[in-house]
Design a protein around this motif. Sequence first.
Motif, PDB file in Angstrom:
ATOM      1  N   CYS A 119       0.827  -1.206   0.000  1.00  0.00           N
ATOM      2  CA  CYS A 119       0.000   0.000   0.000  1.00  0.00           C
ATOM      3  C   CYS A 119       0.854   1.245   0.000  1.00  0.00           C
ATOM      4  O   CYS A 119       1.787   1.364   0.782  1.00  0.00           O
ATOM      5  CB  CYS A 119      -0.923   0.022   1.226  1.00  0.00           C
ATOM      6  SG  CYS A 119      -2.158  -1.279   1.218  1.00  0.00           S
TER       7      CYS A 119
ATOM      8  N   THR B 246      -4.597  -1.387  -2.881  1.00  0.00           N
ATOM      9  CA  THR B 246      -5.060  -0.024  -3.085  1.00  0.00           C
ATOM     10  C   THR B 246      -4.819   0.423  -4.513  1.00  0.00           C
ATOM     11  O   THR B 246      -3.961  -0.113  -5.221  1.00  0.00           O
ATOM     12  CB  THR B 246      -4.344   0.960  -2.139  1.00  0.00           C
ATOM     13  OG1 THR B 246      -2.947   0.957  -2.429  1.00  0.00           O
ATOM     14  CG2 THR B 246      -4.573   0.601  -0.686  1.00  0.00           C
TER      15      THR B 246
ATOM     16  N   LEU C 146      -9.831   0.947  -2.183  1.00  0.00           N
ATOM     17  CA  LEU C 146      -9.252  -0.032  -1.276  1.00  0.00           C
ATOM     18  C   LEU C 146     -10.020  -1.330  -1.467  1.00  0.00           C
ATOM     19  O   LEU C 146     -11.222  -1.402  -1.187  1.00  0.00           O
ATOM     20  CB  LEU C 146      -9.345   0.467   0.167  1.00  0.00           C
ATOM     21  CG  LEU C 146      -8.596  -0.314   1.238  1.00  0.00           C
ATOM     22  CD1 LEU C 146      -8.214   0.608   2.392  1.00  0.00           C
ATOM     23  CD2 LEU C 146      -9.432  -1.470   1.760  1.00  0.00           C
TER      24      LEU C 146
END
Length: 329
Positions: A199, A224, A234
Amino acid sequence: MKARLTFSVNDLAETRFAVSPMWEVVTGCRVLNAAAVADPHRGWADQVRPRLAAAGLDHGWLADMIPPVGHLPDFLNPAPATASPDLSDELAAIEATDPEQVRRDLDRLATERDGRLSSRLRSLHRTPRAYLPRIVTEIETYWQLAMAPYWARIRSVLEADVFHRGRQVAEQGTAQALNELHHTVRWAGGGLHLVQRHCAITRIETGAGLLLVPSVFAWPRVLTRSAGSEPPQLAYPARGIGTLWERRPHERVEALAAVIGRSRALILVELDSPTSTTELAQRSGLSAAGVSQHLTALRAAGLTSTHRAGRSVLYARTGLADALLTAQA
């Protein structure tokens, strides 16, 4: 890697859930591209991989662009415009992608691959608009082989997750719902904290709001997507993945058999996984001609769907058939 996504009141107001066919395409491809597929998706992969190989998709565009680990091209996951977009809507958005977005994604893939891209991806980098229609065509084929026969089952899990989260927001608030998405996601101090190597997302580089997308194939990670002025996305593992591929109890078979006949009820039970007419005949003990006749009637009643896999046709149960076969509390 830690990341923090700050929220304003407006961002919270614009946070929403969506079920995205393309997120399942991309994450499903990632599962298939891994050297070994872990439970719970091993059985699905064992069924799907031979079909994709027969169609040449095991070495296609998606296989080339979607690595088992690392960056997933953002242009393959456009922001869903509605809570449940059709695949065709998402494919239209992919085909209309800004060429610079495609190039940015490919540049990142090249960085992760020591500066090397395949000749096919280099061609895509040079002239994205010339090759995006080919990618869309491949996705349509992939969908028919790997996703469409299972979509009723997958979608029911995704929609059940969204229903659960929505009720949680109503009863316990958005913060609690965010805290229970995944063990790497935490709401604190006016921000969403992501503790995940994969992420990297900040409000500075994204638009307003947040799109929360349940996925059966993202498991066990949270993924993400942040691109330009669009809201960040997400993708998190949906609830119920562990039972997704389990053979389900059919407690109403006898009652259903009294309505549609024992042979047709038996065929519906055998369609726990997508199957050809020949396989159904072998499993059920019925003749191939009889199975074909019953399948035609079941399809007309909306209880089965057909999906072409090369020269074969696979039959699958619909959501309506699942509801009829499953006892309700």
